[in-house]
Design a protein around this motif. Structure first.
Motif, PDB file in Angstrom:
ATOM      1  N   ILE A 175       0.864  -1.182   0.000  1.00  0.00           N
ATOM      2  CA  ILE A 175       0.000   0.000   0.000  1.00  0.00           C
ATOM      3  C   ILE A 175       0.897   1.228   0.000  1.00  0.00           C
ATOM      4  O   ILE A 175       1.795   1.351   0.834  1.00  0.00           O
ATOM      5  CB  ILE A 175      -0.936   0.036   1.219  1.00  0.00           C
ATOM      6  N   ILE A 176       0.666   2.108  -0.948  1.00  0.00           N
ATOM      7  CA  ILE A 176       1.413   3.361  -1.041  1.00  0.00           C
ATOM      8  C   ILE A 176       0.413   4.493  -0.851  1.00  0.00           C
ATOM      9  O   ILE A 176      -0.607   4.548  -1.562  1.00  0.00           O
ATOM     10  CB  ILE A 176       2.122   3.480  -2.401  1.00  0.00           C
ATOM     11  N   MET A 177       0.681   5.370   0.092  1.00  0.00           N
ATOM     12  CA  MET A 177      -0.281   6.434   0.381  1.00  0.00           C
ATOM     13  C   MET A 177       0.422   7.771   0.558  1.00  0.00           C
ATOM     14  O   MET A 177       1.598   7.838   0.933  1.00  0.00           O
ATOM     15  CB  MET A 177      -1.094   6.105   1.638  1.00  0.00           C
ATOM     16  N   SER A 178      -0.315   8.825   0.285  1.00  0.00           N
ATOM     17  CA  SER A 178       0.196  10.167   0.528  1.00  0.00           C
ATOM     18  C   SER A 178       0.250  10.433   2.026  1.00  0.00           C
ATOM     19  O   SER A 178      -0.387   9.727   2.824  1.00  0.00           O
ATOM     20  CB  SER A 178      -0.714  11.195  -0.143  1.00  0.00           C
ATOM     21  N   TYR A 179       1.000  11.459   2.406  1.00  0.00           N
ATOM     22  CA  TYR A 179       1.073  11.779   3.829  1.00  0.00           C
ATOM     23  C   TYR A 179      -0.271  12.281   4.356  1.00  0.00           C
ATOM     24  O   TYR A 179      -0.623  12.036   5.504  1.00  0.00           O
ATOM     25  CB  TYR A 179       2.156  12.826   4.094  1.00  0.00           C
ATOM     26  N   LYS A 180      -1.045  12.960   3.508  1.00  0.00           N
ATOM     27  CA  LYS A 180      -2.371  13.406   3.938  1.00  0.00           C
ATOM     28  C   LYS A 180      -3.277  12.213   4.229  1.00  0.00           C
ATOM     29  O   LYS A 180      -4.065  12.240   5.184  1.00  0.00           O
ATOM     30  CB  LYS A 180      -2.984  14.308   2.870  1.00  0.00           C
ATOM     31  N   ALA A 181      -3.180  11.165   3.421  1.00  0.00           N
ATOM     32  CA  ALA A 181      -3.953   9.961   3.686  1.00  0.00           C
ATOM     33  C   ALA A 181      -3.477   9.297   4.974  1.00  0.00           C
ATOM     34  O   ALA A 181      -4.284   8.853   5.798  1.00  0.00           O
ATOM     35  CB  ALA A 181      -3.837   9.000   2.509  1.00  0.00           C
ATOM     36  N   PHE A 182      -2.166   9.238   5.155  1.00  0.00           N
ATOM     37  CA  PHE A 182      -1.596   8.671   6.382  1.00  0.00           C
ATOM     38  C   PHE A 182      -2.062   9.457   7.603  1.00  0.00           C
ATOM     39  O   PHE A 182      -2.431   8.870   8.633  1.00  0.00           O
ATOM     40  CB  PHE A 182      -0.077   8.672   6.285  1.00  0.00           C
ATOM     41  N   SER A 183      -2.073  10.777   7.509  1.00  0.00           N
ATOM     42  CA  SER A 183      -2.495  11.616   8.632  1.00  0.00           C
ATOM     43  C   SER A 183      -3.943  11.341   9.016  1.00  0.00           C
ATOM     44  O   SER A 183      -4.296  11.390  10.204  1.00  0.00           O
ATOM     45  CB  SER A 183      -2.325  13.098   8.268  1.00  0.00           C
ATOM     46  N   VAL A 219       4.766   5.609   2.762  1.00  0.00           N
ATOM     47  CA  VAL A 219       4.124   6.915   2.889  1.00  0.00           C
ATOM     48  C   VAL A 219       4.930   7.947   2.115  1.00  0.00           C
ATOM     49  O   VAL A 219       6.134   8.112   2.345  1.00  0.00           O
ATOM     50  CB  VAL A 219       3.990   7.339   4.364  1.00  0.00           C
ATOM     51  N   MET A 220       4.279   8.642   1.215  1.00  0.00           N
ATOM     52  CA  MET A 220       4.921   9.689   0.430  1.00  0.00           C
ATOM     53  C   MET A 220       4.933  10.976   1.255  1.00  0.00           C
ATOM     54  O   MET A 220       3.886  11.530   1.555  1.00  0.00           O
ATOM     55  CB  MET A 220       4.166   9.908  -0.881  1.00  0.00           C
ATOM     56  N   ALA A 221       6.129  11.422   1.611  1.00  0.00           N
ATOM     57  CA  ALA A 221       6.245  12.612   2.458  1.00  0.00           C
ATOM     58  C   ALA A 221       7.111  13.681   1.821  1.00  0.00           C
ATOM     59  O   ALA A 221       7.609  14.570   2.511  1.00  0.00           O
ATOM     60  CB  ALA A 221       6.802  12.231   3.826  1.00  0.00           C
TER      61      ALA A 221
END
Length: 315
Positions: A175-183, A219-221
């Protein structure tokens, strides 16, 4: 006679034990980790693809005594890749080098600066190639969104995993997610309720991987400035508010499926074979040394059916 002031007894000088540069850490970038890397000898070439439909078909039949077995076969085709060459340089003039104060190190500073630039280019390119709609087998937006009190991200991910499994026979493991999704997941009730009796740890990528039952969560940060040099800076996160659920193997191989592969061409920078090669050479006409970074890659989507894209998961 007046006493000397602080400005009389001290002349400001440049500190030699610190400086400030906005250099992002490597962990913030996922492009080099998202897909398995295939080092290729040619900038463009072909690779074989086997028919998924033929391999997944139920064709084995009962065999009567004294008769031949049922026959079958599979189709074979080719697909192509093309590694674009990306490069950037910074010149260090002889006068600049001679006048540089400690702790400035023009060669090292230029190398770090160019390396950061290449990481940003790769991340932005990977997002354009693999982290947007109309690329993967399924596009969806969860309802309710993950920052809503009644959201169900675990069920949303399970829907994605089941969809990919049904269409390919492979359970997504990445699973690859943006930092906003992670937050949005850090305080999400669905996530917190699942872990509150088993862990006192804060929500991390590793913990989310266990909750979603996948091998890894990336997580893409990373952040980049989309404005031209000299214009007012315009900063944004590369990943926006999206999530990719996909299957990727631990390493490339023959007859090994993957949502995508990263093709790295080793023909740049005198065949050093690295993902990004930095070289230094003399520019006599400029009375300067040139530091140059070069990389050739193609983020190739190999099987769109092995990916499920969730867009705009938060408000």
């Amino acid at each position: 006679m007046p006493n000397p002031t602080s400005t009389d007894v001290h002349v400001d000088a440049v500190l030699t034990n610190m400086s400030v540069a906005y250099q992002q850490e490597a962990y913030a970038f996922v492009a080099a980790r998202a897909f398995p890397v295939v080092n290729v000898a040619k900038q463009t070439d072909l690779y074989f693809t086997y028919s998924q439909a033929d391999f997944m078909r139920d064709q084995v039949q009962r065999r009567a005594d004294g008769t031949e077995s049922a026959g079958t076969g599979y189709s074979l085709s080719t697909a192509s890749y093309s590694c674009d060459v990306w490069a950037l340089h910074k010149d260090i003039g002889d006068q600049t080098r001679a006048n540089s104060d400690n702790p400035l190190n023009p060669d090292m500073d230029a190398t770090r600066f160019l390396s950061q630039q290449m990481l940003i280019r790769q991340e932005v390119q990977w997002a354009a190639d693999a982290f947007t709609t109309s690329i993967w087998g399924t596009d969806a937006t969860p309802s309710p969104l993950w920052d809503a009190a009644s959201s169900t991200p675990i069920a949303d991910v399970e829907t994605a995993k089941n969809t990919v499994l049904t269409n390919t026979g492979y359970v997504p493991n990445t699973i690859i997610m943006s930092y906003k999704a992670f937050s949005a997941l850090v305080d999400n009730a669905d996530i917190v309720d699942r872990i509150k009796y088993t862990s006192q740890d804060s929500v991390t990528e590793e913990l989310l991987a266990r909750v979603f039952n996948v091998d890894r969560v990336l997580v893409m940060a990373s952040v980049y400035n989309s404005a031209q040099e000299g214009a007012t800076a315009s900063y944004s996160q590369v990943g926006d508010k999206d999530v990719l659920v996909c299957y990727t193997p631990s390493a490339p191989g023959l007859m090994v499926p993957s949502a995508g592969y990263t093709m790295n061409w080793s023909g740049v920078s005198a065949g050093l074979g690295t993902a990004s090669a930095v070289s230094r050479y003399r520019m006599d006409t400029l009375r300067a040394d040139r530091i140059e970074i070069e990389s050739a890659f193609d983020f190739k989507i190999v099987s769109s059916a092995l990916g499920y894209f969730l867009s705009n998961v938060t408000s």
